[in-house]
Design an enzyme around this catalytic site. Structure first.
Site, PDB file in Angstrom:
ATOM      1  N   GLU A 252       1.861 -42.954 -57.677  1.00 54.42           N
ATOM      2  CA  GLU A 252       2.055 -43.896 -56.425  1.00 54.42           C
ATOM      3  C   GLU A 252       2.556 -45.132 -56.696  1.00 54.42           C
ATOM      4  O   GLU A 252       3.618 -45.731 -56.219  1.00 54.42           O
ATOM      5  CB  GLU A 252       0.704 -44.113 -55.749  1.00 54.42           C
ATOM      6  CG  GLU A 252       0.340 -42.949 -55.043  1.00 54.42           C
ATOM      7  CD  GLU A 252      -1.194 -42.681 -54.626  1.00 54.42           C
ATOM      8  OE1 GLU A 252      -1.493 -42.602 -53.190  1.00 54.42           O
ATOM      9  OE2 GLU A 252      -2.023 -43.328 -55.208  1.00 54.42           O
TER      10      GLU A 252
ATOM     11  N   SER B 126     -12.314 -42.117 -57.808  1.00 52.11           N
ATOM     12  CA  SER B 126     -12.797 -42.728 -56.656  1.00 52.11           C
ATOM     13  C   SER B 126     -14.121 -43.631 -57.012  1.00 52.11           C
ATOM     14  O   SER B 126     -14.938 -42.544 -57.452  1.00 52.11           O
ATOM     15  CB  SER B 126     -12.570 -42.267 -55.276  1.00 52.11           C
ATOM     16  OG  SER B 126     -13.795 -43.016 -54.698  1.00 52.11           O
TER      17      SER B 126
ATOM     18  N   LYS C  20     -12.694 -37.022 -55.980  1.00 46.28           N
ATOM     19  CA  LYS C  20     -11.367 -37.493 -55.942  1.00 46.28           C
ATOM     20  C   LYS C  20     -10.565 -37.621 -57.419  1.00 46.28           C
ATOM     21  O   LYS C  20     -11.384 -37.933 -58.270  1.00 46.28           O
ATOM     22  CB  LYS C  20     -11.310 -38.881 -55.432  1.00 46.28           C
ATOM     23  CG  LYS C  20     -11.666 -38.869 -53.919  1.00 46.28           C
ATOM     24  CD  LYS C  20     -10.366 -38.403 -53.037  1.00 46.28           C
ATOM     25  CE  LYS C  20      -9.172 -38.900 -52.822  1.00 46.28           C
ATOM     26  NZ  LYS C  20      -9.352 -40.399 -52.109  1.00 46.28           N
TER      27      LYS C  20
ATOM     28  N   HIS D 187      13.322 -29.466 -45.196  1.00 44.61           N
ATOM     29  CA  HIS D 187      12.655 -30.162 -44.193  1.00 44.61           C
ATOM     30  C   HIS D 187      10.969 -29.746 -44.376  1.00 44.61           C
ATOM     31  O   HIS D 187      10.284 -29.912 -43.662  1.00 44.61           O
ATOM     32  CB  HIS D 187      12.698 -29.476 -42.774  1.00 44.61           C
ATOM     33  CG  HIS D 187      13.994 -29.193 -42.538  1.00 44.61           C
ATOM     34  ND1 HIS D 187      14.900 -30.171 -41.729  1.00 44.61           N
ATOM     35  CD2 HIS D 187      15.050 -28.231 -42.752  1.00 44.61           C
ATOM     36  CE1 HIS D 187      16.037 -29.778 -41.588  1.00 44.61           C
ATOM     37  NE2 HIS D 187      16.221 -28.354 -42.139  1.00 44.61           N
TER      38      HIS D 187
END
Ligand code: ARG
Length: 456
Positions: free
Chosen positions: A287, A274, A280, A153
């Site tokens: 992704e 970024s 970043k 979980h």
């Protein structure tokens, strides 16, 4: 090619919707190989004479050299790779070119070409997956003892080792490679010679063409031969499952790279910055692997839906079989390469993993198991006692192994100070020695066996 029956040429929109050459030019090597095997068999059977067969073969060799050098010319009027090649052959050697299509149809031709292509594609994927397995093995071996929180979980559950976690992905990739091997074995039958749908009256030798093209045997039903796309679906289904695994691994990396986790530092080579937030470091490659899995599943769905309503035998819908397979193959190749690169170069922050494993009461099950083993207490009761110990540790703001013995004895008098030996995360993982368990000794044993599997 069918001009005899038609008075008028196609509308321009017909030409456009009909053409597959913009994408099936990718089959040119398979198309040439299929034609060479076919004409050699025609000559051997005395269906085409030896001189004509030689002219055709030489013409095909020359066309292959042209395609190699300049690419395949895209002429929508010529519809597909089969017609583009045949028409070039006619330019090169004249009307003899027309003998190549004896005892053959584009229906068995395209089925053969596409099978050959898928077979090569499977070999490429299998090589890529093997590289990924080796990368996972190497990193798992390096971190066979590194303790991290194991999750259910996405909540800290029990400590595991990083090596064990990585080896879980090794097992998934092992099954993926086996699925591709199965797909390859089923695709290993040659449809050439099924002709349009019914077979042919010419005395062809299907065994010979199958052998020449490296297939195990010819297919056994001409209708099935020209209308079967199971090999493409098998490929796409195996690709779907492989991409699903890659996507799960990518998702782990995305979570692990987030600041609250901080389990990994993704390599610069697989991250982007970024333009506005200088701090970043985005996990873009991971992704995109996750995103590509969605597209690959879309390709699989597309071909399933194309095929599901088709009666026997060939229907033109089947021309749409190639784009989804090509797309899925390109996306899968990129995803495997990106994941392999990330695995090879990622920095694991094992100190951070250990810290979190120690702070989440992850050894609670070990306390319960100890009560069962040493105190003869039924597991359900041990679970309850342990719950009270966790609550006490939480209230005191300390890990379980720092609760004073007096506190533990207050909770249950049967606890004594031997219990501390099982409350550390190292003791916890070392104790999980069951087959497939997370104990470093077990993980190392599996790694040793896996290395043998890969080398054999
Ligand atoms: N371009 C077609 C395809 O890719 C080749 C087969 C055409 N056969 C036919 N009967 N029109 O499927």
């Amino acid at each position: 090619m069918w001009g005899g029956r038609f008075a008028a040429g196609p509308a321009s929109i017909m030409r456009e919707i009909n053409a597959s050459i913009p994408f099936d030019k990718r089959l040119w090597q398979q198309d040439i190989a299929g034609s060479k095997a076919h004409v050699a068999m025609l000559a051997q059977q005395g269906i085409v004479d030896g001189e004509d067969a030689q002219a055709i073969t030489e013409g095909l060799n020359r066309i292959a050299a042209e395609y190699e050098a300049d690419g395949v010319p895209v002429d929508l009027d010529l519809e597909d790779i089969h017609m583009v090649t045949e028409s070039r052959l006619a330019q090169l050697i004249g009307p003899t070119a027309g003998r190549l299509h004896t005892a053959r149809s584009r229906n068995d031709q395209v089925a053969t070409d596409f099978r050959l292509w898928v077979r090569d594609a499977i070999d490429e994927v299998a090589a890529g997956l093997l590289g990924l397995q080796r990368a996972l093995l190497a990193r798992a071996e390096e971190h066979a003892d590194a303790v991290m929180p194991g999750f259910t979980h996405l909540q800290s559950a029990q400590p595991v080792t990083l090596g064990h976690h990585l080896m879980a992905y090794y097992e998934m990739v092992r099954r993926d490679r086996s699925r591709f091997a199965d797909a390859r074995a089923r695709a290993d039958e040659c449809p050439l010679g099924a002709a349009a749908l019914a077979g042919t009256g010419f005395p062809i030798d299907r065994q010979a063409t199958a052998e020449a093209l490296g297939f195990a045997r010819p297919t056994d039903n001409s209708l099935d031969s020209v209308s079967d796309r199971d090999f493409a679906l098998d490929y796409l289904m195996a690709a779907t499952q492989a991409s699903l695994h890659l996507s799960r691994l990518a998702e782990e990396f995305i979570i692990w790279a987030s600041q609250p986790f901080g389990f990994v530092k993704l390599p610069d080579a697989y991250s982007t910055g970024s333009s506005i937030m200088p701090q970043k470091r985005n996990p873009d490659a991971a992704e995109l692997v996750r995103g590509h899995a969605g597209r690959i599943m879309g390709c699989m769905t597309a071909l399933c839906v194309t095929m599901k309503g088709l009666p026997l035998a060939y229907s033109k819908d089947m021309q749409d079989d190639k784009p989804p397979v090509f797309e899925a193959h390109d996306l899968l190749g990129l995803s495997i390469a990106a994941m392999t690169g990330m695995i090879e170069t990622v920095t694991f922050r094992t100190d951070r993993m250990r810290g979190l494993a120690e702070s989440g009461f992850a050894t609670a099950t070990d306390l319960a198991d100890w009560l069962v083993r040493e105190g003869g207490i039924p597991f359900r009761e041990a679970h309850h006692i342990t719950g009270r110990a966790v609550a006490a540790a939480e209230a005191a703001g300390v890990p379980l192994d720092q609760l004073p013995i007096a506190t533990l004895k207050d909770i249950d008098a049967r606890i004594d100070d031997r219990v501390y030996a099982v409350l550390t995360v190292d003791a916890s993982v070392a104790s999980r020695t069951s087959h497939g368990g997370t104990a470093p000794a077990q993980v190392r044993a599996r790694i040793a066996q896996a290395k043998k599997e890969l080398d054999s």
